[in-house]
Design a protein around this motif. Structure first.
Motif, PDB file in Angstrom:
ATOM      1  N   THR A  16       0.835  -1.195   0.000  1.00  0.00           N
ATOM      2  CA  THR A  16       0.000   0.000   0.000  1.00  0.00           C
ATOM      3  C   THR A  16       0.872   1.249   0.000  1.00  0.00           C
ATOM      4  OG1 THR A  16      -1.721  -1.161   1.234  1.00  0.00           O
ATOM      5  CG2 THR A  16      -1.794   1.233   1.264  1.00  0.00           C
TER       6      THR A  16
ATOM      7  N   GLU B  86      -3.372   5.247   1.808  1.00  0.00           N
ATOM      8  CA  GLU B  86      -4.656   4.741   2.263  1.00  0.00           C
ATOM      9  C   GLU B  86      -5.412   5.801   3.037  1.00  0.00           C
ATOM     10  OE1 GLU B  86      -5.671   1.276   5.258  1.00  0.00           O
ATOM     11  OE2 GLU B  86      -5.349   0.535   3.236  1.00  0.00           O
ATOM     12  N   SER B  87      -6.681   5.975   2.681  1.00  0.00           N
ATOM     13  CA  SER B  87      -7.532   6.942   3.358  1.00  0.00           C
ATOM     14  C   SER B  87      -8.852   6.293   3.732  1.00  0.00           C
ATOM     15  CB  SER B  87      -7.781   8.159   2.457  1.00  0.00           C
ATOM     16  OG  SER B  87      -8.600   9.113   3.117  1.00  0.00           O
TER      17      SER B  87
ATOM     18  N   SER C  90      -7.813   3.440  -1.315  1.00  0.00           N
ATOM     19  CA  SER C  90      -6.450   2.988  -1.087  1.00  0.00           C
ATOM     20  C   SER C  90      -5.799   2.748  -2.438  1.00  0.00           C
ATOM     21  CB  SER C  90      -6.453   1.700  -0.257  1.00  0.00           C
ATOM     22  OG  SER C  90      -5.146   1.200  -0.093  1.00  0.00           O
TER      23      SER C  90
ATOM     24  N   VAL D 202      -4.432  -2.860   0.484  1.00  0.00           N
ATOM     25  CA  VAL D 202      -5.265  -2.485   1.626  1.00  0.00           C
ATOM     26  C   VAL D 202      -4.643  -3.059   2.886  1.00  0.00           C
ATOM     27  CG1 VAL D 202      -7.526  -2.657   2.699  1.00  0.00           C
ATOM     28  CG2 VAL D 202      -7.356  -2.411   0.238  1.00  0.00           C
ATOM     29  N   ASP D 203      -4.339  -2.211   3.843  1.00  0.00           N
ATOM     30  CA  ASP D 203      -3.739  -2.655   5.095  1.00  0.00           C
ATOM     31  C   ASP D 203      -4.723  -2.663   6.260  1.00  0.00           C
ATOM     32  OD1 ASP D 203      -1.289  -3.095   3.968  1.00  0.00           O
ATOM     33  OD2 ASP D 203      -0.478  -1.143   4.505  1.00  0.00           O
TER      34      ASP D 203
END
Length: 240
Positions: A24, A27-28, A197, A201-202
């Motif tokens: 990633t 990421e939001s 993201s 994806v984390d």
């Protein structure tokens, strides 16, 4: 020693599960959107906010192969709607680059209507009958230098939840009534973001519950260890 090697291999395989996807780079996602978050209809023929933009910053040059968007729908089939995805330059003032009249300038990267390659249920928000899903889209290996950009998601019938954020500089949402270029942002709140993201994806659910694939690989690893143990026991018994 053979058991140890087999166990080590199984442990290594399990440890790499979370890195099966590309790393990633931005990421939001909220820590899972919650009931009561407003939902914007991201469509090409509706008023208000037909297309939604989210800002993002890259600390180094990256190649973008995937985008993940948090979408809301009544059914999984609804979350499968195709979307256009575009990348815009930042123009300062926490807005994409605009022309003299305030309209957003054309994107320099554009992906036409594309179906998601997968849709995953996010069970941590249901509001008004809507459920969240994470839709994954394949990107054509877009190469971006370090810097701030905007990504735009637009489709014919997609719903995207908005969530309040106290760090709009991390990512914030604006919207236009159509996804055509030259439109002036009609939706421009100071503290809302959309969930997306880039490349992977984390996020994990509260409590860090492993994904089904993680469980499957872990069980498989334990199976290898058990099989190796049984074989070693049989060899020892034969030698005795």
């Amino acid at each position: 020693m053979k058991i140890l090697k087999t166990a080590s291999a199984a442990a290594l395989a399990f440890a790499t599960v979370g890195h099966a996807q590309a790393s990633t780079v931005f990421e939001s996602f909220p820590n899972f959107a919650i009931a009561g978050d407003p939902v914007i209809d991201s469509c090409s023929s509706c008023g208000g906010a037909g297309a939604l933009f989210g800002s993002f910053t890259l600390s180094s040059a990256e190649t973008l192969n995937k985008a993940f968007a948090l979408v809301s729908s009544f059914t999984p089939a609804g979350a499968q709607n195709s979307m256009t995805i575009s990348i815009f330059n930042d123009g300062g003032n926490d807005l994409p680059a605009t022309n003299g009249g305030g309209g957003i300038i054309n994107p320099f990267l554009f992906l036409t209507y594309t179906d998601p390659t997968s849709v995953t249920l996010d069970p941590f928000r249901t509001s008004g009958g809507l459920t969240n899903y994470v839709a994954e889209f394949a990107l054509p290996g877009w190469q971006l230098a370090a810097g701030k950009y905007w990504i735009r998601f637009a489709g014919s019938s997609n719903l995207m939840p908005l969530y309040s954020t106290t760090t709009p500089s991390h990512s914030r949402a604006i919207g236009t009534d159509f996804f055509l270029e030259g439109r002036i942002p009609g939706f421009n709140p100071p503290n809302y973001a959309i969930g997306f993201s880039l490349n992977g994806v984390d996020v994990t659910p509260p409590g860090g519950v492993p994904e089904p694939a993680s469980w499957a690989l872990m069980i498989l690893g334990f199976g290898f260890v058990g099989a190796a143990t049984r074989r070693q026991s049989k060899v020892s018994a034969s030698c005795a």
